[in-house]
Design a protein around this motif. Sequence first.
Motif, PDB file in Angstrom:
ATOM      1  N   ARG A  63     -10.773  -2.187  -4.698  1.00 41.47           N
ATOM      2  CA  ARG A  63      -9.895  -3.344  -4.779  1.00 41.47           C
ATOM      3  C   ARG A  63      -8.643  -3.167  -3.925  1.00 41.47           C
ATOM      4  O   ARG A  63      -8.173  -4.108  -3.294  1.00 41.47           O
ATOM      5  CB  ARG A  63      -9.464  -3.585  -6.239  1.00 41.47           C
ATOM      6  N   ARG A  64      -8.080  -1.930  -3.943  1.00 43.85           N
ATOM      7  CA  ARG A  64      -6.758  -1.770  -3.337  1.00 43.85           C
ATOM      8  C   ARG A  64      -6.399  -0.291  -3.271  1.00 43.85           C
ATOM      9  O   ARG A  64      -6.848   0.506  -4.094  1.00 43.85           O
ATOM     10  CB  ARG A  64      -5.732  -2.507  -4.202  1.00 43.85           C
ATOM     11  N   ASP A  66      -2.781   1.942  -3.134  1.00 43.55           N
ATOM     12  CA  ASP A  66      -1.349   1.741  -3.382  1.00 43.55           C
ATOM     13  C   ASP A  66      -0.516   2.895  -2.844  1.00 43.55           C
ATOM     14  O   ASP A  66      -0.874   4.072  -3.018  1.00 43.55           O
ATOM     15  CB  ASP A  66      -1.069   1.621  -4.881  1.00 43.55           C
ATOM     16  N   ASN A  96       5.965  -6.873  -9.572  1.00 42.50           N
ATOM     17  CA  ASN A  96       4.617  -6.377  -9.806  1.00 42.50           C
ATOM     18  C   ASN A  96       4.234  -6.609 -11.266  1.00 42.50           C
ATOM     19  O   ASN A  96       4.888  -6.088 -12.179  1.00 42.50           O
ATOM     20  CB  ASN A  96       4.569  -4.883  -9.467  1.00 42.50           C
ATOM     21  N   ASP A 106       1.875  -6.921  -0.893  1.00 37.30           N
ATOM     22  CA  ASP A 106       0.439  -6.800  -0.689  1.00 37.30           C
ATOM     23  C   ASP A 106       0.070  -7.232   0.715  1.00 37.30           C
ATOM     24  O   ASP A 106       0.444  -8.328   1.159  1.00 37.30           O
ATOM     25  CB  ASP A 106      -0.314  -7.655  -1.706  1.00 37.30           C
ATOM     26  N   GLN A 108      -3.086  -6.750   4.070  1.00 38.85           N
ATOM     27  CA  GLN A 108      -4.469  -6.431   4.433  1.00 38.85           C
ATOM     28  C   GLN A 108      -4.463  -5.908   5.855  1.00 38.85           C
ATOM     29  O   GLN A 108      -3.836  -6.496   6.742  1.00 38.85           O
ATOM     30  CB  GLN A 108      -5.327  -7.689   4.327  1.00 38.85           C
ATOM     31  N   ARG A 113      -8.923  -4.055   4.526  1.00 38.23           N
ATOM     32  CA  ARG A 113      -8.553  -3.226   3.376  1.00 38.23           C
ATOM     33  C   ARG A 113      -7.249  -3.738   2.775  1.00 38.23           C
ATOM     34  O   ARG A 113      -6.258  -3.920   3.479  1.00 38.23           O
ATOM     35  CB  ARG A 113      -8.411  -1.763   3.796  1.00 38.23           C
ATOM     36  N   HIS A 114      -7.251  -3.910   1.469  1.00 38.64           N
ATOM     37  CA  HIS A 114      -6.067  -4.368   0.741  1.00 38.64           C
ATOM     38  C   HIS A 114      -5.190  -3.159   0.430  1.00 38.64           C
ATOM     39  O   HIS A 114      -5.622  -2.210  -0.220  1.00 38.64           O
ATOM     40  CB  HIS A 114      -6.520  -5.073  -0.542  1.00 38.64           C
ATOM     41  N   LEU A 115      -3.949  -3.208   0.882  1.00 41.47           N
ATOM     42  CA  LEU A 115      -2.972  -2.151   0.640  1.00 41.47           C
ATOM     43  C   LEU A 115      -1.790  -2.743  -0.116  1.00 41.47           C
ATOM     44  O   LEU A 115      -1.356  -3.851   0.180  1.00 41.47           O
ATOM     45  CB  LEU A 115      -2.473  -1.557   1.961  1.00 41.47           C
ATOM     46  N   ARG A 116      -1.272  -1.998  -1.080  1.00 43.98           N
ATOM     47  CA  ARG A 116      -0.073  -2.425  -1.805  1.00 43.98           C
ATOM     48  C   ARG A 116       1.009  -1.373  -1.633  1.00 43.98           C
ATOM     49  O   ARG A 116       0.747  -0.170  -1.733  1.00 43.98           O
ATOM     50  CB  ARG A 116      -0.368  -2.651  -3.283  1.00 43.98           C
ATOM     51  N   PHE A 292     -14.993  -2.670   0.500  1.00 44.23           N
ATOM     52  CA  PHE A 292     -13.683  -3.167   0.084  1.00 44.23           C
ATOM     53  C   PHE A 292     -13.783  -4.655  -0.230  1.00 44.23           C
ATOM     54  O   PHE A 292     -14.487  -5.392   0.474  1.00 44.23           O
ATOM     55  CB  PHE A 292     -12.653  -2.938   1.193  1.00 44.23           C
ATOM     56  N   HIS A 294     -11.372  -8.273  -1.613  1.00 48.36           N
ATOM     57  CA  HIS A 294     -10.053  -8.854  -1.391  1.00 48.36           C
ATOM     58  C   HIS A 294      -9.497  -9.460  -2.683  1.00 48.36           C
ATOM     59  O   HIS A 294      -8.738 -10.415  -2.649  1.00 48.36           O
ATOM     60  CB  HIS A 294     -10.124  -9.912  -0.298  1.00 48.36           C
TER      61      HIS A 294
END
Length: 295
Positions: A63-64, A66, A96, A106, A108, A113-116, A292, A294
């Motif tokens: 999912r993500r 971090d 958050n 957040d 992409q 790829r989802h990055l936080r 991955f 989104h």
Amino acid sequence: MPASLKLRSIAIGVTDLAAAEQFYVSTWRLAPVARSEDAVYLRGSGAGHHILALHRSEQPDVRRVDFVVEQHADLARIADGVRTHAGRVLADAHDNAEPDGGIALDVQDPQGRHLRFVHAPALQAETGGADAPVRITHVVFNSADVAAAQAFYERALGFSLSDRTRIMAFMRCGSDHHSIALADADANTLNHIAFVMPDLDAVMRGAGRMSDAGYPIEWGVGRHGPGNNVFSYFIGPDDFVIEYTADVLQVDDSYRVGKPEDWTWPAGRFDQWGVSKPPSDRIKQAQKKIRFTHQ
């Protein structure tokens, strides 16, 4: 000025939430810190609020990933860099809503790829468990275009290249030799997640515990070249590839970037020591399959 980043956690989708929690708590030795109807947050023995989040899912996925940032202003710098270098901002800085709190951004990367990035998340008191993972030290991404991915992480996020082997670019955002690595592949999938243990003995005891629980070593035990870390790889629930590691090389800007010709082994050798067997066929397949999402 690049943002100051630290890899904190990864959120994954699992098909049997209760079974995955049982494994990561009883066998892998993490501890639950928060939960909702469809998610469980698990900590290591270090100060991070959580290092692994399990989400109920119809299929396994990532999912993500971090990261923690030191300064609130880092969030705006990251957002600007992402927009400038072909990434996508999914949500500008916001409160958050997940249990770690803080202010989150957040984004992409160009390969989906989802990055936080979280400023001022909640922390935990360190527990110092002898055989428990302390934190996540790196996540390896398969990439269909390593050069493009490397350029994004360097230019948008301020990562530095530590080493380039024939098949992998090792990228750092702090003193660990690498926090992410980019592996040459046909698709943008997850390769593996590495959990750092207190020392070599903890890696070996963890490997014994996994074996007792019916999870054989799929690669290792050995010592890598780039990063110099001890490794032992396993396949966990839903075929996520997970690694116990220790002795991760600490570097700074004086570190000389290695080239592929610096990292070659004699025929038949798969680690520095020369004791590790090659990766199993099973792990080679598992290292390609987790995609991955989104969400």
